[in-house]
Scaffold this motif. Sequence first.
Motif, PDB file in Angstrom:
ATOM      1  N   PRO A 151      -1.712  12.261  -1.632  1.00 27.95           N
ATOM      2  CA  PRO A 151      -0.583  11.704  -0.891  1.00 27.95           C
ATOM      3  C   PRO A 151      -0.566  12.234   0.550  1.00 27.95           C
ATOM      4  N   GLY A 152      -0.343  11.324   1.472  1.00 27.54           N
ATOM      5  CA  GLY A 152      -0.298  11.683   2.880  1.00 27.54           C
ATOM      6  C   GLY A 152      -1.554  11.338   3.657  1.00 27.54           C
ATOM      7  N   THR A 153      -2.624  10.984   2.973  1.00 22.67           N
ATOM      8  CA  THR A 153      -3.853  10.638   3.683  1.00 22.67           C
ATOM      9  C   THR A 153      -3.824   9.168   4.089  1.00 22.67           C
ATOM     10  N   GLY A 154      -4.545   8.850   5.145  1.00 28.09           N
ATOM     11  CA  GLY A 154      -4.644   7.473   5.616  1.00 28.09           C
ATOM     12  C   GLY A 154      -5.833   6.790   4.978  1.00 28.09           C
ATOM     13  N   VAL A 155      -5.656   5.525   4.617  1.00 29.01           N
ATOM     14  CA  VAL A 155      -6.725   4.763   3.979  1.00 29.01           C
ATOM     15  C   VAL A 155      -6.838   3.395   4.638  1.00 29.01           C
ATOM     16  N   ARG A 156      -8.003   2.760   4.433  1.00 31.03           N
ATOM     17  CA  ARG A 156      -8.226   1.376   4.829  1.00 31.03           C
ATOM     18  C   ARG A 156      -8.582   0.615   3.562  1.00 31.03           C
ATOM     19  N   THR A 157      -7.882  -0.480   3.321  1.00 33.80           N
ATOM     20  CA  THR A 157      -8.169  -1.276   2.131  1.00 33.80           C
ATOM     21  C   THR A 157      -9.390  -2.151   2.394  1.00 33.80           C
ATOM     22  N   ILE A 158      -9.911  -2.766   1.346  1.00 32.40           N
ATOM     23  CA  ILE A 158     -11.076  -3.636   1.525  1.00 32.40           C
ATOM     24  C   ILE A 158     -10.712  -4.888   2.309  1.00 32.40           C
ATOM     25  N   GLY A 159      -9.427  -5.177   2.417  1.00 28.18           N
ATOM     26  CA  GLY A 159      -8.963  -6.303   3.215  1.00 28.18           C
ATOM     27  C   GLY A 159      -8.765  -5.949   4.677  1.00 28.18           C
ATOM     28  N   GLY A 160      -8.911  -4.652   5.024  1.00 27.55           N
ATOM     29  CA  GLY A 160      -8.795  -4.228   6.412  1.00 27.55           C
ATOM     30  C   GLY A 160      -7.418  -3.724   6.797  1.00 27.55           C
ATOM     31  N   MET A 161      -6.527  -3.500   5.857  1.00 28.04           N
ATOM     32  CA  MET A 161      -5.189  -3.011   6.159  1.00 28.04           C
ATOM     33  C   MET A 161      -5.179  -1.478   6.118  1.00 28.04           C
ATOM     34  N   TYR A 162      -4.532  -0.881   7.105  1.00 29.94           N
ATOM     35  CA  TYR A 162      -4.410   0.569   7.170  1.00 29.94           C
ATOM     36  C   TYR A 162      -3.058   0.970   6.601  1.00 29.94           C
ATOM     37  N   ALA A 163      -3.049   2.019   5.775  1.00 31.50           N
ATOM     38  CA  ALA A 163      -1.815   2.459   5.130  1.00 31.50           C
ATOM     39  C   ALA A 163      -1.918   3.952   4.829  1.00 31.50           C
ATOM     40  N   THR A 164      -0.781   4.509   4.438  1.00 26.59           N
ATOM     41  CA  THR A 164      -0.703   5.922   4.057  1.00 26.59           C
ATOM     42  C   THR A 164      -0.477   6.010   2.552  1.00 26.59           C
ATOM     43  N   VAL A 165      -1.201   6.897   1.886  1.00 25.55           N
ATOM     44  CA  VAL A 165      -1.072   7.071   0.436  1.00 25.55           C
ATOM     45  C   VAL A 165       0.216   7.832   0.152  1.00 25.55           C
ATOM     46  N   LYS A 166       1.041   7.282  -0.750  1.00 25.86           N
ATOM     47  CA  LYS A 166       2.274   7.953  -1.158  1.00 25.86           C
ATOM     48  C   LYS A 166       2.164   8.543  -2.553  1.00 25.86           C
ATOM     49  N   GLU A 167       1.447   7.846  -3.437  1.00 27.01           N
ATOM     50  CA  GLU A 167       1.340   8.293  -4.824  1.00 27.01           C
ATOM     51  C   GLU A 167       0.025   7.795  -5.411  1.00 27.01           C
ATOM     52  N   ASN A 197      -2.068   7.211  -8.989  1.00 25.16           N
ATOM     53  CA  ASN A 197      -2.031   7.134 -10.451  1.00 25.16           C
ATOM     54  C   ASN A 197      -3.457   6.959 -10.960  1.00 25.16           C
ATOM     55  N   ASP A 198      -3.606   6.697 -12.257  1.00 26.00           N
ATOM     56  CA  ASP A 198      -4.937   6.556 -12.845  1.00 26.00           C
ATOM     57  C   ASP A 198      -5.696   5.369 -12.253  1.00 26.00           C
ATOM     58  N   ASP A 199      -5.091   4.183 -12.265  1.00 29.60           N
ATOM     59  CA  ASP A 199      -5.769   2.976 -11.790  1.00 29.60           C
ATOM     60  C   ASP A 199      -5.139   2.377 -10.545  1.00 29.60           C
ATOM     61  N   THR A 200      -3.974   2.872 -10.138  1.00 31.34           N
ATOM     62  CA  THR A 200      -3.259   2.294  -9.010  1.00 31.34           C
ATOM     63  C   THR A 200      -2.929   3.352  -7.964  1.00 31.34           C
ATOM     64  N   VAL A 201      -2.583   2.860  -6.774  1.00 28.43           N
ATOM     65  CA  VAL A 201      -2.200   3.727  -5.666  1.00 28.43           C
ATOM     66  C   VAL A 201      -0.972   3.099  -5.014  1.00 28.43           C
ATOM     67  N   LEU A 202       0.040   3.917  -4.716  1.00 28.68           N
ATOM     68  CA  LEU A 202       1.209   3.444  -3.994  1.00 28.68           C
ATOM     69  C   LEU A 202       0.975   3.727  -2.519  1.00 28.68           C
ATOM     70  N   LEU A 203       0.950   2.652  -1.709  1.00 26.91           N
ATOM     71  CA  LEU A 203       0.669   2.787  -0.282  1.00 26.91           C
ATOM     72  C   LEU A 203       1.900   2.429   0.528  1.00 26.91           C
ATOM     73  N   GLU A 204       2.093   3.151   1.627  1.00 30.58           N
ATOM     74  CA  GLU A 204       3.149   2.810   2.575  1.00 30.58           C
ATOM     75  C   GLU A 204       2.469   2.039   3.708  1.00 30.58           C
ATOM     76  N   VAL A 205       2.679   0.732   3.727  1.00 30.26           N
ATOM     77  CA  VAL A 205       2.012  -0.119   4.701  1.00 30.26           C
ATOM     78  C   VAL A 205       2.751  -0.161   6.028  1.00 30.26           C
ATOM     79  N   ALA A 206       4.049   0.125   6.029  1.00 28.41           N
ATOM     80  CA  ALA A 206       4.878   0.230   7.222  1.00 28.41           C
ATOM     81  C   ALA A 206       5.995   1.207   6.869  1.00 28.41           C
ATOM     82  N   PRO A 207       6.690   1.740   7.845  1.00 22.35           N
ATOM     83  CA  PRO A 207       7.764   2.680   7.513  1.00 22.35           C
ATOM     84  C   PRO A 207       8.794   2.043   6.570  1.00 22.35           C
TER      85      PRO A 207
END
Length: 166
Positions: free
Chosen positions: A39-55, A57-67
């Motif tokens: 949580p807290g790291t920045g990622v780029r999705t395969i679609g090209g969207m930049y977001a911050t990891v919030k949570e 899980n095993d198969d999923t990730v909760l991303l904050e795409v905007a504040p």
Amino acid sequence: MTLMTLLPFIVLIGAMFLMTRSAKKKQQAAAQMRDEMQPGTGVRTIGGMYATVKEVNDDTVLLEVAPGVHAVYAKNSIGAVLDDEEYNRIVHGDGDLKIDAPVVPDDASSLTETADADKDKDEDDVARIDLGKKAGGDDAEKAHDAADAAGDEPKDKKTDGESDAK
């Protein structure tokens, strides 16, 4: 069967083995990268969207795409985990962009102009030829209209749809 007849098959099987081995290594590296997300790291999705990891899980990730805007993504949809410096530079525009190559201007005028061109700029404006269509009509159109009115067209000229074949 001789060794010479089996050699192409052996080479083919060896090439397939090497290709699948390198693909497996890439898949394992990508899976390891996704497992190391925190949580807290920045990622780029395969679609090209930049977001911050919030949570995570095993198969999923909760991303904050905007504040204040959260979205659930599959772990496989994470294309890259970015370090903080790169994420801030891309998303927030922080930091200096380091470019080793010379910057190419958007227009070609700066590539063709010289120091003397600035002095002669007023003279160039006067000497330019206007290639736009004139409001009064074109001389070629007037000549064509006059030829049509006079009926001076050659008699063997064919129009659309006509042919000599019977």
